[in-house]
Design an enzyme around this catalytic site. Structure first.
Site, short mmCIF file in Angstrom:
data_model
loop_
_atom_site.label_atom_id
_atom_site.label_comp_id
_atom_site.label_asym_id
_atom_site.label_seq_id
_atom_site.Cartn_x
_atom_site.Cartn_y
_atom_site.Cartn_z
N LEU A 172 0.33 -6.80 -4.50
CA LEU A 172 0.56 -7.78 -5.42
C LEU A 172 -0.31 -8.13 -6.30
O LEU A 172 -0.19 -8.33 -7.55
CB LEU A 172 1.23 -9.11 -4.74
CG LEU A 172 1.79 -10.47 -5.77
CD1 LEU A 172 2.79 -9.78 -6.41
CD2 LEU A 172 2.09 -11.56 -4.83
N ASP A 197 -15.21 -12.75 0.82
CA ASP A 197 -14.42 -13.23 1.82
C ASP A 197 -14.12 -14.36 1.79
O ASP A 197 -14.70 -15.35 2.02
CB ASP A 197 -15.00 -12.53 3.27
CG ASP A 197 -14.29 -12.64 4.49
OD1 ASP A 197 -13.15 -13.54 4.16
OD2 ASP A 197 -14.69 -11.98 5.36
N THR A 233 5.72 -16.61 2.30
CA THR A 233 6.66 -15.55 2.56
C THR A 233 7.98 -16.09 3.32
O THR A 233 7.93 -17.36 3.65
CB THR A 233 5.91 -14.76 3.72
OG1 THR A 233 6.70 -14.04 4.56
CG2 THR A 233 5.20 -15.80 4.63
N TYR A 244 2.19 -14.36 12.12
CA TYR A 244 2.07 -14.30 10.81
C TYR A 244 2.72 -15.21 10.07
O TYR A 244 2.00 -16.37 9.28
CB TYR A 244 2.54 -12.83 10.30
CG TYR A 244 2.66 -12.72 8.71
CD1 TYR A 244 1.55 -12.54 8.00
CD2 TYR A 244 3.83 -12.76 8.07
CE1 TYR A 244 1.64 -12.56 6.44
CE2 TYR A 244 4.01 -12.43 6.61
CZ TYR A 244 2.81 -12.44 6.04
OH TYR A 244 2.99 -12.44 4.55
N1 NAP Z 1 4.00 -7.46 1.55
C1 NAP Z 1 5.12 -8.31 1.81
O1 NAP Z 1 6.27 -7.80 1.92
C2 NAP Z 1 5.05 -9.81 1.42
C3 NAP Z 1 6.27 -10.35 1.49
C4 NAP Z 1 6.03 -11.90 1.36
C5 NAP Z 1 5.07 -12.30 1.02
N2 NAP Z 1 3.85 -11.64 1.09
C6 NAP Z 1 2.72 -12.34 0.59
O2 NAP Z 1 2.15 -11.78 -0.52
C7 NAP Z 1 0.77 -11.83 -0.73
C8 NAP Z 1 0.28 -10.38 -1.26
O3 NAP Z 1 0.66 -9.40 -0.37
P1 NAP Z 1 0.29 -7.93 -0.36
O4 NAP Z 1 1.60 -7.17 0.39
O5 NAP Z 1 -0.04 -7.53 -1.99
O6 NAP Z 1 -0.66 -7.73 0.58
P2 NAP Z 1 -2.13 -6.58 0.42
O7 NAP Z 1 -1.48 -5.41 -0.32
O8 NAP Z 1 -2.59 -6.52 1.96
O9 NAP Z 1 -3.07 -7.54 -0.31
C9 NAP Z 1 -3.68 -8.65 0.33
C10 NAP Z 1 -5.11 -8.52 -0.28
O10 NAP Z 1 -6.00 -9.52 0.05
C11 NAP Z 1 -7.40 -8.85 0.83
N3 NAP Z 1 -7.80 -9.94 1.89
C12 NAP Z 1 -7.39 -9.97 2.92
N4 NAP Z 1 -8.29 -10.57 3.71
C13 NAP Z 1 -9.26 -11.01 3.01
C14 NAP Z 1 -10.29 -11.98 2.84
N5 NAP Z 1 -10.78 -12.40 4.17
N6 NAP Z 1 -11.02 -12.34 1.74
C15 NAP Z 1 -10.67 -11.59 0.70
N7 NAP Z 1 -9.46 -10.93 0.59
C16 NAP Z 1 -8.82 -10.45 1.39
C17 NAP Z 1 -6.77 -7.57 1.16
O11 NAP Z 1 -8.11 -6.86 1.21
P3 NAP Z 1 -7.94 -5.76 2.67
O12 NAP Z 1 -6.94 -4.87 2.53
O13 NAP Z 1 -9.24 -4.93 2.68
O14 NAP Z 1 -7.90 -6.41 3.95
C18 NAP Z 1 -5.83 -7.12 0.01
O15 NAP Z 1 -6.71 -6.54 -1.03
C19 NAP Z 1 0.12 -12.11 0.44
O16 NAP Z 1 -0.16 -13.52 0.31
C20 NAP Z 1 1.36 -12.07 1.35
O17 NAP Z 1 1.33 -13.01 2.69
C21 NAP Z 1 3.89 -10.51 1.14
#
Ligand code: NAP
Length: 297
Positions: A12, A48, A113, A137
């Site tokens: 995202l 982080d 979420t 989660y």
């Molecule tokens: N995916 C879904 O279906 C979904 C649905 C509803 C809501 N969401 C929400 O939407 C948002 C984005 O999701 P996404 O699917 O794009 O997730 P994603 O691809 O995993 O992106 C999250 C990013 O945050 C980074 N991150 C993790 N821990 C961190 C930390 N301690 N400090 C700094 N950066 C950190 C991750 O790095 P690393 O990969 O290196 O850990 C990654 O680059 C999240 O808040 C998620 O809860 C997602």
């Protein structure tokens, strides 16, 4: 405006920077050492968010007008195995970002979420429905929501569901990979949601941000239309012309370490009323994603 995106290397986060890049100054922040391909922030901060001191000092020194907080430990099964990390990143990390927003007077937009709900409803969830998460989660993300609400006056909480898009782990890509060389794939048929394209969610967030401080509150933003994971898989199979048999199974038959809500549909009424926008049907968005995914690195 100066907009800081946490989790800017994520699925995202990348879509957000691509959507906002031409109109705003974008600062990316992620725990990745460098900015990923496809993430287009003008400036990148390696940080982080569980490091409170660094998170606050990095954000405050940049004084963004808006922070879009998309960083999360978003691996649902991983959270179940490592509840401590889920709490640390999704609850305490979010509190750190909220404290930074408070310090510099930024508007905070926290991405949350469908997993904050238990899924026991027989129709879609409205913003005012009571959360009751059934897994680690969901509990950690709800805790993040509470910390944002208790620290800040100027915030929006945006809940979305079943994200797919380029540059991240998602159901569409996982299904396409699994289908390679397989004759049959079993997919759960009793969990319902709205698949949501990260590009469309980023557009929705952009439209909401235009409203400024008056966009305060909780919003549900997803693509239109609903389906089960099975129906989603059958549609991907048809659009990608795959030669694989997709078989429906119940959640009980499917071996998963994590309890997932059966009803994940989110009603978008408040978002539609505030912006006048309804996001397109997920099938239309899926078609675009499949057409474009070959061009994205
Ligand atoms: N995916 C879904 O279906 C979904 C649905 C509803 C809501 N969401 C929400 O939407 C948002 C984005 O999701 P996404 O699917 O794009 O997730 P994603 O691809 O995993 O992106 C999250 C990013 O945050 C980074 N991150 C993790 N821990 C961190 C930390 N301690 N400090 C700094 N950066 C950190 C991750 O790095 P690393 O990969 O290196 O850990 C990654 O680059 C999240 O808040 C998620 O809860 C997602």
């Amino acid at each position: 405006m100066k907009i800081l995106i946490t989790g800017s290397n994520g699925m995202l986060g990348k879509a957000l920077s691509r959507q906002l890049l031409n109109k705003h100054e974008i600062i990316g922040l992620d725990n990745g050492k460098t900015q990923d391909l496809g993430a287009k922030a003008r400036k990148f901060i390696h940080c982080d968010i569980t490091d409170r001191e660094k998170t606050i000092s990095e954000i405050v020194s940049n004084r963004p007008d808006v922070i879009i907080h998309a960083a999360a430990y978003a691996d649902v099964d991983g959270c179940e195995r490592n509840a401590g990390l889920a709490q640390k990143v999704n609850a305490q990390g979010t509190e750190n970002v909220a404290l930074a927003a408070k310090d510099c007077g930024s508007f905070l937009c926290y991405i949350s979420t469908d997993f904050v709900f238990d899924g026991n409803k027989d129709k879609g969830y409205a913003e005012e429905d009571k959360p009751n998460p059934i897994n680690i989660y969901g509990r950690s993300k709800l805790e993040g929501e509470k910390r944002v609400q208790s620290e800040l006056e100027k915030f929006a909480i945006i809940r979305s569901s079943w994200l797919f898009g380029p540059g991240g782990k998602n159901f569409v890509d996982t299904f396409l990979q699994k289908a390679q060389g397989k004759k049959k794939i079993e997919v759960v048929d009793d969990q319902f949601g709205s698949p949501t394209y990260t590009k469309d969610l980023a557009l929705g967030i952009d439209k909401l941000m235009v409203l400024g401080d008056s966009s305060k509150g909780i919003y549900h933003i997803t693509n239109s239309g609903t389906c089960s994971w099975f129906e989603f898989a059958v549609t991907i199979k048809a659009m990608a012309a795959l030669d694989v048999e997709v078989l429906p199974v119940s959640s009980e038959q499917y071996d998963s370490p994590t309890k997932r809500p059966k009803m994940s549909v989110l009603e978008n009424k408040r978002f539609c009323k505030s912006t006048g926008i309804t996001l397109r049907h997920w099938k239309e968005a899926l078609k675009e994603h499949l057409d474009e995914r070959e061009n994205f690195s």
